[in-house]
Design a protein around this motif. Sequence first.
Motif, short mmCIF file in Angstrom:
data_model
loop_
_atom_site.label_atom_id
_atom_site.label_comp_id
_atom_site.label_asym_id
_atom_site.label_seq_id
_atom_site.Cartn_x
_atom_site.Cartn_y
_atom_site.Cartn_z
N THR A 1 22.26 -108.73 -43.92
CA THR A 1 22.56 -109.69 -43.72
C THR A 1 23.89 -110.08 -43.30
O THR A 1 24.56 -110.53 -42.83
CB THR A 1 23.53 -110.14 -45.70
N LEU A 2 24.86 -108.54 -43.00
CA LEU A 2 26.33 -108.29 -42.27
C LEU A 2 25.86 -108.96 -40.88
O LEU A 2 26.77 -109.53 -39.80
CB LEU A 2 26.89 -106.80 -42.40
N CYS B 1 27.74 -108.12 -56.10
CA CYS B 1 28.36 -109.15 -55.75
C CYS B 1 27.95 -108.96 -54.25
O CYS B 1 28.24 -110.63 -54.44
CB CYS B 1 30.01 -108.30 -55.97
N LEU B 2 27.70 -108.80 -53.61
CA LEU B 2 28.40 -108.22 -52.27
C LEU B 2 26.77 -109.80 -51.60
O LEU B 2 26.96 -110.52 -50.79
CB LEU B 2 27.38 -107.36 -50.81
N VAL C 1 32.43 -111.49 -51.56
CA VAL C 1 32.12 -110.40 -51.37
C VAL C 1 33.45 -109.26 -50.35
O VAL C 1 32.93 -108.32 -50.81
CB VAL C 1 32.76 -111.57 -49.89
N GLY D 1 27.94 -112.51 -52.97
CA GLY D 1 28.91 -113.40 -51.54
C GLY D 1 28.01 -113.93 -50.97
O GLY D 1 28.62 -115.05 -50.45
N PHE D 2 26.75 -113.14 -50.03
CA PHE D 2 27.05 -113.31 -48.81
C PHE D 2 25.90 -114.54 -48.71
O PHE D 2 25.76 -115.21 -47.88
CB PHE D 2 26.14 -112.14 -48.28
N VAL E 1 31.42 -113.32 -40.55
CA VAL E 1 32.62 -112.84 -40.28
C VAL E 1 33.11 -112.14 -39.18
O VAL E 1 31.90 -111.89 -38.82
CB VAL E 1 31.28 -111.52 -41.28
N SER F 1 33.49 -106.23 -52.19
CA SER F 1 34.08 -104.43 -50.95
C SER F 1 34.59 -103.59 -51.29
O SER F 1 34.40 -102.26 -51.07
CB SER F 1 34.46 -105.14 -49.88
N THR G 1 21.98 -105.39 -46.88
CA THR G 1 23.47 -105.81 -46.50
C THR G 1 23.88 -105.30 -45.57
O THR G 1 24.86 -106.61 -45.02
CB THR G 1 24.23 -104.76 -47.47
N TRP H 1 33.51 -116.48 -50.71
CA TRP H 1 34.36 -114.96 -49.92
C TRP H 1 34.80 -113.77 -50.85
O TRP H 1 35.18 -113.01 -50.99
CB TRP H 1 35.05 -115.58 -49.04
#
Length: 207
Positions: free
Chosen positions: A99-100, A151-152, A180, A155-156, A109, A184, A96, A177
């Motif tokens: 990726t972020l 989900c993340l 994401v 989504g990513f 993002v 979140s 996570t 999105w």
Amino acid sequence: MIDSHVRKDEFGRGSSAHRILTIPNCLSALRLAGVPVFFWLAVLPWLGHGNQDLWAVLVLILSGITDYLDGFLARKLDQVSELGRILDPVADRLYTVATLVALALRDLVPVWFLVALLARDAAMAVGVGLVRRSGFEPLRVSFVGKSATFCLMVGFPLVLLGSTAFPGAGACHALGWGAVIWGSALYLLATVFYFRQIVGLRREAGR
């Protein structure tokens, strides 16, 4: 001297929670090894060395598959272990964060989104540390938490694909999105549940 709680089995099957060399733990280690590979592939465009987003997405997909397999095999082969309970959420968090950071570097993002999720993970790390210092086992990963991560992690990659010349890039961007945002929200909800556990355990330790 063989631990009486562990069956002699050349394939590593055992009911002891203290086993290390098991198939699920090996899969978790493989997931962890993929984190720097993914990050390197994802930041190549930012470094000006071409676009390898499809390969980066493939690494994320393989990570998701091994994430499912290590949990399934741990239960199926009776190889649930304390190490596995630690490695699994650590791998989730590292993917996570990686990726972020990669998406933020590429302006895919907003930076505040990165800071918010990193702050959440930092708070969780402090809470888990307090629980461990009180002598309790690591917190069990909740269904809400795993759903948020799922989900993340869906989504990513879609957001990443949305930045390429992929034929369905526009749809990938929108769906990504959506996943994401939903992930979140679940992430924050899971945080509430975890901190309720932490507060309860700390009170128990105080008594």
